[in-house]
Design a protein around this motif. Structure first.
Motif, PDB file in Angstrom:
ATOM      1  N   SER A 192      45.698  41.469  35.832  1.00 41.77           N
ATOM      2  CA  SER A 192      45.048  41.441  37.233  1.00 41.77           C
ATOM      3  C   SER A 192      46.276  42.266  38.231  1.00 41.77           C
ATOM      4  O   SER A 192      45.732  42.512  39.467  1.00 41.77           O
ATOM      5  CB  SER A 192      44.835  40.170  38.064  1.00 41.77           C
ATOM      6  OG  SER A 192      46.091  39.452  37.501  1.00 41.77           O
ATOM      7  N   GLN A 247      37.451  39.255  32.291  1.00 45.15           N
ATOM      8  CA  GLN A 247      38.769  39.876  31.889  1.00 45.15           C
ATOM      9  C   GLN A 247      39.754  38.765  31.068  1.00 45.15           C
ATOM     10  O   GLN A 247      39.446  37.690  31.294  1.00 45.15           O
ATOM     11  CB  GLN A 247      39.162  40.156  33.081  1.00 45.15           C
ATOM     12  CG  GLN A 247      38.483  41.222  33.871  1.00 45.15           C
ATOM     13  CD  GLN A 247      38.378  42.632  33.017  1.00 45.15           C
ATOM     14  OE1 GLN A 247      39.319  43.192  32.611  1.00 45.15           O
ATOM     15  NE2 GLN A 247      37.152  43.279  33.014  1.00 45.15           N
ATOM     16  N   ASN A 266      42.000  51.009  36.555  1.00 46.74           N
ATOM     17  CA  ASN A 266      40.907  49.956  36.415  1.00 46.74           C
ATOM     18  C   ASN A 266      39.519  50.524  35.813  1.00 46.74           C
ATOM     19  O   ASN A 266      38.612  49.707  35.763  1.00 46.74           O
ATOM     20  CB  ASN A 266      40.841  49.117  37.671  1.00 46.74           C
ATOM     21  CG  ASN A 266      42.065  48.197  37.890  1.00 46.74           C
ATOM     22  OD1 ASN A 266      42.690  47.923  36.859  1.00 46.74           O
ATOM     23  ND2 ASN A 266      42.049  47.828  38.916  1.00 46.74           N
ATOM     24  N   HIS A 288      44.782  44.374  29.628  1.00 46.21           N
ATOM     25  CA  HIS A 288      44.732  44.656  31.130  1.00 46.21           C
ATOM     26  C   HIS A 288      44.952  43.456  31.671  1.00 46.21           C
ATOM     27  O   HIS A 288      44.834  42.171  31.345  1.00 46.21           O
ATOM     28  CB  HIS A 288      43.162  44.972  31.535  1.00 46.21           C
ATOM     29  CG  HIS A 288      43.062  45.228  33.055  1.00 46.21           C
ATOM     30  ND1 HIS A 288      42.476  44.343  33.682  1.00 46.21           N
ATOM     31  CD2 HIS A 288      43.707  46.190  33.731  1.00 46.21           C
ATOM     32  CE1 HIS A 288      42.405  44.821  34.983  1.00 46.21           C
ATOM     33  NE2 HIS A 288      43.016  45.832  34.971  1.00 46.21           N
ATOM     34  N   THR A 300      38.205  49.547  32.271  1.00 47.38           N
ATOM     35  CA  THR A 300      38.511  48.225  32.108  1.00 47.38           C
ATOM     36  C   THR A 300      37.573  47.348  32.951  1.00 47.38           C
ATOM     37  O   THR A 300      37.001  46.274  32.421  1.00 47.38           O
ATOM     38  CB  THR A 300      39.991  47.920  32.367  1.00 47.38           C
ATOM     39  OG1 THR A 300      40.449  48.171  33.834  1.00 47.38           O
ATOM     40  CG2 THR A 300      40.905  48.432  31.307  1.00 47.38           C
ATOM     41  N   ILE A 301      37.598  47.559  34.326  1.00 53.03           N
ATOM     42  CA  ILE A 301      36.688  46.751  35.002  1.00 53.03           C
ATOM     43  C   ILE A 301      35.434  47.409  35.676  1.00 53.03           C
ATOM     44  O   ILE A 301      34.258  47.183  35.356  1.00 53.03           O
ATOM     45  CB  ILE A 301      37.611  46.197  36.313  1.00 53.03           C
ATOM     46  CG1 ILE A 301      38.693  45.464  35.737  1.00 53.03           C
ATOM     47  CG2 ILE A 301      36.704  45.468  37.234  1.00 53.03           C
ATOM     48  CD1 ILE A 301      39.584  44.767  36.923  1.00 53.03           C
TER      49      ILE A 301
END
Length: 825
Positions: A152, A81, A159, A150, A162-163
């Protein structure tokens, strides 16, 4: 410590309004520190994201290591990330991903999954070519713009692309297409904002770094001056515990809040600062609430860093207490006690930790988390100081027991001030006439202070009485003498307030009687008259006056001890010496004080026209049942004597129970270091046993072998020194050893002195932190973030450290916090 800077000192560094000035008038130094303080992951000043609560952001000293752009992983399912990279290279990595474009592998077939064997379709790339990505590794779809920007701390629901990745192929297409839902209809949706941020980033002519590179030396100097004005204002408000925000902070408001009004004072007296702030870009004024909190956080981080550096690798003690704040949150105050390099005992507030409950395990986890954040070794704890609550002192499951399991040398000391409080409260309740006296005292103060009118009558009567006594030359005159006050209300948790209450009543006895007589004469209804008559009868009775003087004498002795225990530099051996001397004084008053007390009481009664009882007459008890008349009849003299001795004996009994010197071997052995004890008889064998039994981890086997010889030389060379004989406490010995450099010649002895000084005496510093918390929380805002509260308290309590930081150093650390729209160096 350097002398603190006042607001007027800040004005003096500039020319007054109306004078000419140029860029050369501004003294701008290059940054002297290179400290990175990682907080949020967004590198722009806009949009602004809140600092998460309960996160103490340490100052990072790690060195920046550049990542090779060619080695970046472009698979959305396996790549790192953006927020995992160093802040100084994130924009470069973002550009690399944007230039590469969405990861759209030209596969002929895609993995099938689910009961219906659905899979990703290559045709979806055509309709979403600018953002849609696919990872063969995880068989999921991703969004490139959202990934690039993005962070944390983003919303959990955002998310997916993105994750975790999107793989619910059934929901692609149709009216409720998930891809269209991700894009959003709102022009300010997260996806559209991310796309615009990608365009802005790739617009090199307007890129932040390119803009910063074009700033001249004069513009940088102006930027620093502008920020210094905000920093100075924030520091001033924090030191005074003044609220920052206002209800209406718009330019047209007559009262924009304390921050802007204080900043207005600065600009009023300095034309240069006013001009710079006026011409500053609207997106870089550095006066927003977010900027105010960041400046406050920089100050707080520097204070904690200074305390951490002062502790170094030395042993320290933790003192903890918990209380509710104004917004009904349970807060735990943590204070460190240690000996600095010059031999002075320091007690420093290190922060508030919000806890969900007061269970011992919860408090332990909160303490350990705070210690680990600042690289403080748990094994270096050499003392624990708490109050007597069961969750703190429990021998099996209390906080002190849990920490002792991890660090067996973290000896627990029950707060001396709390012990004294418990002893005095219990002793006052054991003697019935004394308990009845305090009930009458509370009732009396309640009646007199019940209204503003009665308070005014008391002040007028007090002023007239002072004037009368001055005319009779019974009072001295001078600055600060003969102040007109009110009756002090006693508070059960603060025993010194009882002494102030008794003293104030003795001082204003005649005015109080006059006010009660006025209430009786002027009362309209019978209830008020009955209350005033009851209070008057109690106040003017011989028994009340007798106990009033008795309590004044005994409390005057214990109050000295109570005040001494509040000192931050107090050492435990001197505290035990003070306890012993207090016991001796009380015993002396018991043996020799009766005749003097009775003479004083009789003289007072005659002066105020109170009937003096015949000490040879019979005393008939008015309360309780007796088996026969003879049980209820005693000699009046014997009754008063019994009250006198019962009161003093009760106090001595409680003090002996709460402060049993022989019960703690650690203190008995440590007392051999106390200068006054060393002069009587230097007990080197006790000090060797102290090291062997209680501090074996702090001394090597070789140290233990040579300790006896070093103690022999210390006794003959140091103890016999004429200057040594002037020392009265262990803390004075510590400072003297450093000052005379004997700490270098007798390192083992000095190490023992430091270890014993680390032991806590009282939790008064944590109590002061809660008092400050009440001031800050009430005055600044009732509901405020935990980080904001902790940072505000850090500056308010440890202002002696914060005042030593130069404005330039705060500017440098503020700049390193994250990328700024304008440069400061």
């Amino acid at each position: 410590m350097k002398k603190s800077t006042t607001m007027l000192d800040f004005f003096k560094i500039f020319k007054r309004k109306g004078s000419t000035s140029n860029s050369s008038d501004v003294n701008v130094e290059l940054p002297t520190t290179n400290v990175a303080i990682p907080i949020l992951e967004n590198v722009e000043d806009v949009p602004i994201l809140p600092i998460p609560e309960n996160v103490d952001v340490p100052i990072s000293q790690t060195q920046f290591q550049r990542i090779d752009i060619d080695s970046l992983d472009y698979d959305p399912g396996t790549r790192k990330q953006i927020w995992e990279y160093h802040v100084n290279q994130r924009d470069e990595i973002r550009r690399a991903y944007i230039i590469k474009g969405p990861h759209q592998p030209p596969l002929k077939t895609f993995k099938k999954s689910g009961k219906h064997n659905r899979s990703f379709q290559a045709s979806w790339f055509e309709y979403n070519s600018t953002w849609l990505e696919y990872s063969p590794t995880t068989d999921a779809a991703y969004c490139l713009p959202c990934f690039v920007f993005h962070n944390s701390n983003g919303v959990a629901g955002q998310n997916t692309f993105t994750i975790g990745g999107f793989r619910n192929w059934k929901k692609v297409g149709g009216k409720d297409c998930y891809f269209q839902g991700h894009i959003g209809k709102d022009p300010n949706s997260a996806h559209r904002v991310a796309e615009q941020m990608c365009k802005d980033l790739m617009n090199q002519s307007q890129h932040l770094q390119r803009v910063v590179d074009h700033f001249t030396t004069e513009q940088i100097a102006n930027n620093r001056l502008q920020l210094k004005a905000s920093i100075f204002t924030v520091r001033y408000l924090a030191f005074q515990a003044i609220a920052f925000r206002g209800r209406d902070e718009s330019c047209s408001s007559l009262n924009r809040g304390n921050f802007f009004e204080a900043l207005g004072i600065v600009t009023f007296w300095n034309e240069k600062v006013a001009e710079i702030i006026e011409k500053a870009p609207k997106n870089a004024t550095y006066t927003s609430p977010r900027i105010q909190k960041e400046i406050l956080h920089v100050f707080s981080a520097k204070v904690k860093k200074a305390i951490r550096e002062e502790i170094g690798d030395a042993k320290f003690c933790i003192m903890v207490d918990e209380a509710r704040d104004e917004s009904m949150k349970e807060q735990m105050a943590v204070v460190f006690r240690y000996v600095d390099a010059e031999g002075f005992v320091k007690e420093r507030f290190f922060g508030l930790v919000h806890v969900v409950d007061t269970a011992a395990l919860t408090l332990k986890n909160g303490i350990y988390s705070l210690l680990s954040q600042h690289c403080l070794d748990i094994q270096n704890i050499r003392g624990q100081g708490y109050d007597g609550a069961s969750n703190m002192r429990g021998m099996w499951n209390g906080l002190q027991a849990l920490i002792l399991n991890d660090c067996p040398y973290a000896y627990y000391i029950h707060c001396f001030a709390h012990r004294l409080q418990l002893a005095l409260v219990k002793s006052s309740k054991q003697v019935v006439p004394i308990s009845h006296f305090f009930l009458t005292l509370l009732f009396l103060i309640k009646i007199v202070n019940a209204s503003c009118k009665r308070n005014e009558q008391l002040k007028v009567a007090n002023a007239n009485e002072i004037a009368r006594l001055i005319d009779l030359e019974e009072l001295e005159t001078g600055s600060g003498l003969n102040q007109i006050g009110t009756l002090q209300r006693p508070v059960e948790t603060r025993w010194s307030s009882h002494f102030r209450s008794v003293s104030s009543l003795l001082k204003m006895f005649t005015p109080t009687v006059e006010v009660l007589q006025n209430i009786i004469d002027d009362a309209i209804d019978g209830e008020h008259r009955a209350e005033a008559e009851s209070a008057y009868e109690g106040l003017t009775s011989f028994e009340f006056v007798f106990i009033l003087h008795l309590e004044k004498e005994t409390m005057e002795i214990t109050d000295k001890l109570c005040q001494a225990l509040q000192s931050q530099s107090q050492d435990i051996l001197n505290a035990m010496h003070l306890v012993s001397s207090t016991k001796a004084l009380i015993q002396k008053f018991r043996d020799d004080g009766w005749d003097g007390l009775l003479t004083t009481v009789i003289s007072f009664c005659e002066k105020h026209c109170i009937d003096v009882l015949d000490m040879n007459a019979r005393y008939v008890a008015r309360r309780g049942r007796a088996r026969n008349q003879q049980d209820n009849v005693t000699i009046e003299h014997h009754y008063r004597v019994n009250i006198f001795y019962a009161t003093i004996d009760s106090q001595l009994q409680e003090l002996n129970y709460r402060f049993d010197e022989d019960a703690m071997e650690l203190l008995r052995l440590s007392s051999a270091l106390e200068p006054r004890e060393a002069l009587k008889s230097f007990r080197s064998s006790d000090l060797c046993l102290l090291v062997k039994k209680f501090y074996s981890q702090d001394f090597t086997d070789y140290d233990k072998q040579v300790l006896e010889k070093e103690l022999y030389h210390f006794e003959h060379n140091v103890v016999q020194d004429p200057e040594f004989k002037k020392l009265k406490s262990l803390s004075e010995l510590s400072q003297w050893l450093v000052r005379t450099r004997n700490s270098e010649h007798y390192k083992l002895v000095y190490r023992m002195v430091r270890l014993v000084l680390t032991l806590p005496v009282s939790t008064a510093t944590t109590e002061r932190a809660f008092s400050a918390m009440k001031v800050v929380k009430t005055d600044l805002r009732n509901k405020m973030e935990n980080d904001f509260l902790t940072d505000s308290l850090m500056l308010y309590i440890e202002k002696d450290i914060a005042s030593t930081f130069s404005l330039d150093s705060i500017v440098d650390d503020f700049e390193n916090l994250k990328e700024r729209r304008v440069p400061f160096s």
